[in-house]
Design an enzyme around this catalytic site. Structure first.
Site, PDB file in Angstrom:
ATOM      1  N   HIS A   1      -7.642   1.417  -4.897  1.00 42.29           N
ATOM      2  CA  HIS A   1      -8.666   1.230  -3.856  1.00 42.29           C
ATOM      3  C   HIS A   1      -9.371   2.568  -3.666  1.00 42.29           C
ATOM      4  CE1 HIS A   1      -9.448   0.197   0.686  1.00 42.29           C
ATOM      5  NE2 HIS A   1     -10.567   0.296  -0.011  1.00 42.29           N
TER       6      HIS A   1
ATOM      7  N   SER B   1       0.860  -1.195   0.000  1.00 41.27           N
ATOM      8  CA  SER B   1       0.000   0.000   0.000  1.00 41.27           C
ATOM      9  C   SER B   1       0.893   1.242   0.000  1.00 41.27           C
ATOM     10  CB  SER B   1      -0.877  -0.009   1.249  1.00 41.27           C
ATOM     11  OG  SER B   1      -1.290   1.304   1.548  1.00 41.27           O
TER      12      SER B   1
ATOM     13  N   ASP C   1      -6.809  -6.114   3.520  1.00 38.89           N
ATOM     14  CA  ASP C   1      -6.116  -4.824   3.602  1.00 38.89           C
ATOM     15  C   ASP C   1      -6.254  -4.243   5.003  1.00 38.89           C
ATOM     16  OD1 ASP C   1      -5.094  -2.283   3.230  1.00 38.89           O
ATOM     17  OD2 ASP C   1      -6.715  -1.594   1.922  1.00 38.89           O
ATOM     18  N   GLY C   2      -5.102  -4.048   5.623  1.00 36.15           N
ATOM     19  CA  GLY C   2      -5.090  -3.399   6.929  1.00 36.15           C
ATOM     20  C   GLY C   2      -4.450  -4.258   7.993  1.00 36.15           C
ATOM     21  N   GLY C   3      -3.301  -3.815   8.495  1.00 33.02           N
ATOM     22  CA  GLY C   3      -2.645  -4.518   9.595  1.00 33.02           C
ATOM     23  C   GLY C   3      -1.954  -5.814   9.209  1.00 33.02           C
TER      24      GLY C   3
ATOM     25  N   ASP D   1      -4.006   3.882  -2.771  1.00 30.26           N
ATOM     26  CA  ASP D   1      -5.102   4.295  -1.877  1.00 30.26           C
ATOM     27  C   ASP D   1      -5.626   5.667  -2.270  1.00 30.26           C
ATOM     28  OD1 ASP D   1      -4.936   2.183   0.426  1.00 30.26           O
ATOM     29  OD2 ASP D   1      -2.879   2.830   0.071  1.00 30.26           O
TER      30      ASP D   1
ATOM     31  N   PHE E   1      -6.706   5.059   7.232  1.00 30.38           N
ATOM     32  CA  PHE E   1      -5.341   5.302   7.705  1.00 30.38           C
ATOM     33  C   PHE E   1      -4.516   4.016   7.691  1.00 30.38           C
ATOM     34  CE2 PHE E   1      -8.170   8.411   9.547  1.00 30.38           C
ATOM     35  CZ  PHE E   1      -7.506   9.600   9.284  1.00 30.38           C
ATOM     36  N   GLY E   2      -3.228   4.181   7.457  1.00 28.31           N
ATOM     37  CA  GLY E   2      -2.306   3.057   7.566  1.00 28.31           C
ATOM     38  C   GLY E   2      -1.887   2.865   9.014  1.00 28.31           C
ATOM     39  N   GLY E   3      -1.212   1.762   9.269  1.00 34.51           N
ATOM     40  CA  GLY E   3      -0.614   1.535  10.584  1.00 34.51           C
ATOM     41  C   GLY E   3      -1.587   1.147  11.681  1.00 34.51           C
TER      42      GLY E   3
ATOM     43  N   MET F   1     -11.873  -5.514   4.123  1.00 32.00           N
ATOM     44  CA  MET F   1     -11.062  -4.600   4.946  1.00 32.00           C
ATOM     45  C   MET F   1     -10.843  -5.222   6.325  1.00 32.00           C
ATOM     46  SD  MET F   1     -10.156  -2.047   3.139  1.00 32.00           S
ATOM     47  CE  MET F   1      -9.344  -1.126   4.456  1.00 32.00           C
TER      48      MET F   1
ATOM     49  N   MET G   1      -8.333   8.445  -1.447  1.00 33.92           N
ATOM     50  CA  MET G   1      -9.251   8.875  -0.374  1.00 33.92           C
ATOM     51  C   MET G   1      -9.711  10.304  -0.653  1.00 33.92           C
ATOM     52  SD  MET G   1      -7.224   7.548   2.974  1.00 33.92           S
ATOM     53  CE  MET G   1      -6.446   5.946   3.050  1.00 33.92           C
TER      54      MET G   1
ATOM     55  N   MET H   1     -11.517   4.785  -2.068  1.00 33.34           N
ATOM     56  CA  MET H   1     -12.238   5.114  -0.823  1.00 33.34           C
ATOM     57  C   MET H   1     -12.879   6.478  -1.023  1.00 33.34           C
ATOM     58  SD  MET H   1      -9.403   3.598   1.801  1.00 33.34           S
ATOM     59  CE  MET H   1      -8.069   3.611   0.617  1.00 33.34           C
TER      60      MET H   1
ATOM     61  N   HIS I   1      -0.792  -1.204  -4.443  1.00 35.10           N
ATOM     62  CA  HIS I   1      -2.121  -0.868  -3.926  1.00 35.10           C
ATOM     63  C   HIS I   1      -2.158   0.650  -3.758  1.00 35.10           C
ATOM     64  CE1 HIS I   1      -5.875  -1.739  -1.756  1.00 35.10           C
ATOM     65  NE2 HIS I   1      -5.508  -0.787  -0.905  1.00 35.10           N
TER      66      HIS I   1
ATOM     67  N   SER J   1       2.579  -0.301   6.063  1.00 33.95           N
ATOM     68  CA  SER J   1       3.654  -0.020   7.016  1.00 33.95           C
ATOM     69  C   SER J   1       4.627  -1.192   7.138  1.00 33.95           C
ATOM     70  CB  SER J   1       3.071   0.372   8.370  1.00 33.95           C
ATOM     71  OG  SER J   1       1.976  -0.424   8.697  1.00 33.95           O
TER      72      SER J   1
HETATM   73  O1  LIG Z   1      -6.589   1.130   2.815  1.00 39.62           O
HETATM   74  C1  LIG Z   1      -5.826   1.416   3.685  1.00 39.62           C
HETATM   75  C2  LIG Z   1      -6.299   2.265   4.775  1.00 39.62           C
HETATM   76  O2  LIG Z   1      -7.589   2.634   4.488  1.00 39.62           O
HETATM   77  C3  LIG Z   1      -4.397   0.950   3.662  1.00 39.62           C
HETATM   78  O3  LIG Z   1      -4.173   0.287   2.446  1.00 39.62           O
HETATM   79  C4  LIG Z   1      -4.085   0.016   4.768  1.00 39.62           C
HETATM   80  O4  LIG Z   1      -4.443   0.451   6.006  1.00 39.62           O
HETATM   81  C5  LIG Z   1      -2.644  -0.467   4.683  1.00 39.62           C
HETATM   82  O5  LIG Z   1      -1.858   0.019   5.673  1.00 39.62           O
HETATM   83  P1  LIG Z   1      -1.166  -0.896   6.779  1.00 39.62           P
HETATM   84  O6  LIG Z   1      -0.620  -2.108   6.092  1.00 39.62           O
HETATM   85  O7  LIG Z   1      -0.127  -0.006   7.344  1.00 39.62           O
HETATM   86  O8  LIG Z   1      -2.242  -1.279   7.756  1.00 39.62           O
END
Ligand SMILES: O=C(CO)[C@H](O)[C@H](O)COP(=O)(O)O
Length: 252
Positions: free
Chosen positions: A76, A10, A203-205, A37, A175-177, A169, A39, A78, A35, A226
């Site tokens: 993606h 991402s 996607d996410g974490g 993003d 947000f990332g991280g 999701m 937004m 959003m 990926h 991240s």
């Molecule tokens: O879509 C996203 C947030 O809306 C990001 O792609 C996602 O959160 C990736 O970040 P990480 O791998 O740091 O969690």
């Protein structure tokens, strides 16, 4: 057997001042897709960038030579008006346009590229429109949305109206991280059981700590921001994520 692992860093976690170079470097380090993003500050409480920036990034990364190939731009979206930007993103070099189910069903008036207002667009009509524009279509759901909304969309006998990928999701988008929500994995398991060949993205974490759970559930497209961009050796992380998914592949 489920489709092979696809690792899609991402770029939300990349250095935006060096985005083009960061993207080409990540592909050079072994990433399959990027990926991207998008937004809009309405659908999610954060903003990134639009089609002009995607055009610039595309000039740093060779487009894929086949569907789902290396260098695929997995955008993606959003955004609150997913139909509005289809043509702009196609022109910018997007290969897979993944919109949110929640945005499609809640959008009251999507504005067409010619500036006129459209009637509300159903997910299946939007998927057809994305396909007609020459891109693959993905549909994403937030944690609060039941996987049950997807069955009717996936069971449609009209091929042009069926998504090529589903994105589950595993954080609240924006947000990332954030921390991985394992509570979302039963959605992946249910999808994989019914659709052995579908591209299922999470996607996410995602990281080396959470990848086994996602792989066991049946995800094959792994978004990691991240974990990849924050690593001392991003290439090693990409390799480990891919190996973890492929190790589960034959068992699913
Ligand atoms: O879509 C996203 C947030 O809306 C990001 O792609 C996602 O959160 C990736 O970040 P990480 O791998 O740091 O969690």
């Amino acid at each position: 057997m489920s489709p092979p692992a696809i690792i899609a860093p991402s770029i939300l976690s990349a250095d935006f001042a060096e985005l083009g170079r960061a993207c080409s470097h990540t592909i050079g380090q072994g990433a399959d897709w990027l990926h991207v993003d998008i937004m809009d500050g309405h659908f999610v409480p954060n903003m990134t960038f639009g089609a002009p920036v995607v055009t610039k990034i595309r000039s740093h990364v060779n487009p894929p030579t086949e569907a789902y190939g290396k260098g695929t731009f997995d955008c993606h979206m959003m955004i609150a008006e997913p139909k509005r930007w289809v043509q702009d993103f196609k022109k910018a070099g997007c290969d897979l346009y993944c919109f949110h189910y929640e945005a499609a069903v809640n959008s009251t008036a999507a504005v067409t590229p010619s500036g006129t207002s459209d009637e509300k667009t159903s997910p299946k009509e939007l998927i057809r429109y994305i396909h007609e524009s020459g891109m693959q279509a993905g549909i994403a759901i937030k944690p609060s949305t039941s996987v049950d909304v997807l069955w009717e969309i996936l069971e449609n006998p009209v091929k042009e109206e069926v998504p090529d990928m589903v994105l589950i999701m595993t954080v609240e988008p924006g947000f990332g991280g954030q921390s991985f929500m394992a509570s979302e994995l039963p959605k992946v398991t249910a999808l994989r059981k019914k659709y052995p060949e579908l591209h299922i993205e999470v996607d996410g974490g995602l990281s080396e700590k959470t990848i086994d759970q996602a792989a066991d559930a049946g995800a094959n497209v792994i978004v990691a921001g991240s974990a990849v961009f924050g690593a001392a050796d991003p290439g090693e992380v990409i390799l480990k994520l891919r190996e973890a998914v492929n190790a589960r592949r034959g068992k699913l």
